[in-house]
Design a protein around this motif. Structure first.
Motif, PDB file in Angstrom:
ATOM      1  N   VAL A  86      10.169  50.061   0.642  1.00  0.00           N
ATOM      2  CA  VAL A  86       9.757  49.230   1.780  1.00  0.00           C
ATOM      3  C   VAL A  86      10.807  49.300   2.889  1.00  0.00           C
ATOM      4  CG1 VAL A  86       8.371  47.675   0.338  1.00  0.00           C
ATOM      5  CG2 VAL A  86      10.751  47.095   0.838  1.00  0.00           C
ATOM      6  N   ASP A  87      10.395  48.890   4.086  1.00  0.00           N
ATOM      7  CA  ASP A  87      11.296  48.929   5.236  1.00  0.00           C
ATOM      8  C   ASP A  87      12.162  47.679   5.335  1.00  0.00           C
ATOM      9  OD1 ASP A  87      10.177  51.375   6.011  1.00  0.00           O
ATOM     10  OD2 ASP A  87       8.663  50.401   7.252  1.00  0.00           O
ATOM     11  N   ASN A  88      11.556  46.520   5.085  1.00  0.00           N
ATOM     12  CA  ASN A  88      12.241  45.254   5.283  1.00  0.00           C
ATOM     13  C   ASN A  88      11.847  44.303   4.164  1.00  0.00           C
ATOM     14  OD1 ASN A  88      12.481  42.414   6.210  1.00  0.00           O
ATOM     15  ND2 ASN A  88      13.264  43.343   8.081  1.00  0.00           N
ATOM     16  N   ASP A 133       8.233  42.776   4.251  1.00  0.00           N
ATOM     17  CA  ASP A 133       7.335  43.628   3.489  1.00  0.00           C
ATOM     18  C   ASP A 133       7.034  43.076   2.099  1.00  0.00           C
ATOM     19  OD1 ASP A 133       7.245  45.326   5.665  1.00  0.00           O
ATOM     20  OD2 ASP A 133       8.845  46.617   4.901  1.00  0.00           O
ATOM     21  N   PHE A 152      -0.240  38.908   3.270  1.00  0.00           N
ATOM     22  CA  PHE A 152       0.813  39.682   3.927  1.00  0.00           C
ATOM     23  C   PHE A 152       0.342  40.160   5.289  1.00  0.00           C
ATOM     24  CE2 PHE A 152       1.802  40.147  -0.551  1.00  0.00           C
ATOM     25  CZ  PHE A 152       3.186  40.170  -0.600  1.00  0.00           C
ATOM     26  N   HIS A 197       1.656  43.255   7.701  1.00  0.00           N
ATOM     27  CA  HIS A 197       2.547  44.415   7.777  1.00  0.00           C
ATOM     28  C   HIS A 197       2.229  45.229   9.025  1.00  0.00           C
ATOM     29  CE1 HIS A 197       2.533  43.962   3.221  1.00  0.00           C
ATOM     30  NE2 HIS A 197       3.819  43.986   3.495  1.00  0.00           N
ATOM     31  N   SER A 215       2.141  50.708   7.916  1.00  0.00           N
ATOM     32  CA  SER A 215       2.315  51.156   6.522  1.00  0.00           C
ATOM     33  C   SER A 215       1.879  50.093   5.522  1.00  0.00           C
ATOM     34  CB  SER A 215       3.772  51.521   6.262  1.00  0.00           C
ATOM     35  OG  SER A 215       4.182  52.584   7.091  1.00  0.00           O
ATOM     36  N   GLY A 216       1.192  49.072   5.982  1.00  0.00           N
ATOM     37  CA  GLY A 216       0.828  47.946   5.114  1.00  0.00           C
ATOM     38  C   GLY A 216       0.051  48.328   3.881  1.00  0.00           C
ATOM     39  N   PHE A 237       2.474  49.732   1.372  1.00  0.00           N
ATOM     40  CA  PHE A 237       3.310  48.689   0.769  1.00  0.00           C
ATOM     41  C   PHE A 237       2.525  47.905  -0.278  1.00  0.00           C
ATOM     42  CE2 PHE A 237       5.885  48.444   4.960  1.00  0.00           C
ATOM     43  CZ  PHE A 237       6.617  49.563   4.605  1.00  0.00           C
TER      44      PHE A 237
END
Length: 169
Positions: free
Chosen positions: A57-59, A63, A80, A82, A85-86, A89
């Motif tokens: 994941v990025d964050n 995320d 969620f 996002h 890229s959701g 993820f």
């Protein structure tokens, strides 16, 4: 583009359910807290599985931190938001949860904010299946989507759970 996803999970043990909710709620972006929560759920493999997820994941805070978690008939539903890229993820989270707890019931629905497009994830045994659809383009196609993807995805869920654009009133 923003993506909205609802992650559904249920475990037969109420203590495990509480620990799962804490896994998502309490880390607030702290990787060590996330790993510790995963170890609580799976002392043997939790650290490795959580580390692998964190690397994908990025964050961590955004995320792996749902905006809300609610409960319906024993299922927790984590919502969620996002970026583009959701869906990736959410797929990674689903695979993580299934590897962490083999007896979990988990699946997800999501959509993009630009056009009517939905993605659906559900396990069949240990295999994660993904379906996509684009409702509201053709009434006949919408009926086919409801009869196939919607029926498949909702099987095994309480009647109160009605996910998808075509189920909105």
């Amino acid at each position: 583009m923003e993506m909205h996803s609802n992650l559904y999970y249920k475990h037969p043990d109420s203590k495990v359910m509480a620990d799962l909710n804490r896994l998502f709620k309490q880390h607030q972006g702290d990787k060590d807290k996330f790993i510790a929560a995963a170890i609580t759920l799976n002392p043997e493999h939790g650290q490795e599985l959580a580390s692998d997820l964190l690397d994908s994941v990025d964050n961590v805070e955004f995320d792996l931190g749902p905006e809300t978690i609610q409960s319906i008939e024993g299922f927790s539903i984590a919502h969620f938001v996002h970026g583009s890229s959701g869906d990736e993820f959410i797929e990674a989270i689903l695979l993580f949860l299934k590897a962490l707890l083999a007896d979990i019931h988990t699946q997800a629905w999501g959509c993009g904010d630009d056009d009517p497009w939905e993605f659906w994830f559900k396990f069949e045994g240990d295999e994660l299946i993904r379906e996509d659809d684009e409702p509201f383009n053709d009434p006949e196609e919408d009926e086919e989507i409801k009869a196939s993807i919607y029926t498949w995805w909702h099987t095994g869920l309480p009647e109160k759970i009605k996910e998808g654009f075509l189920n909105e009133e």
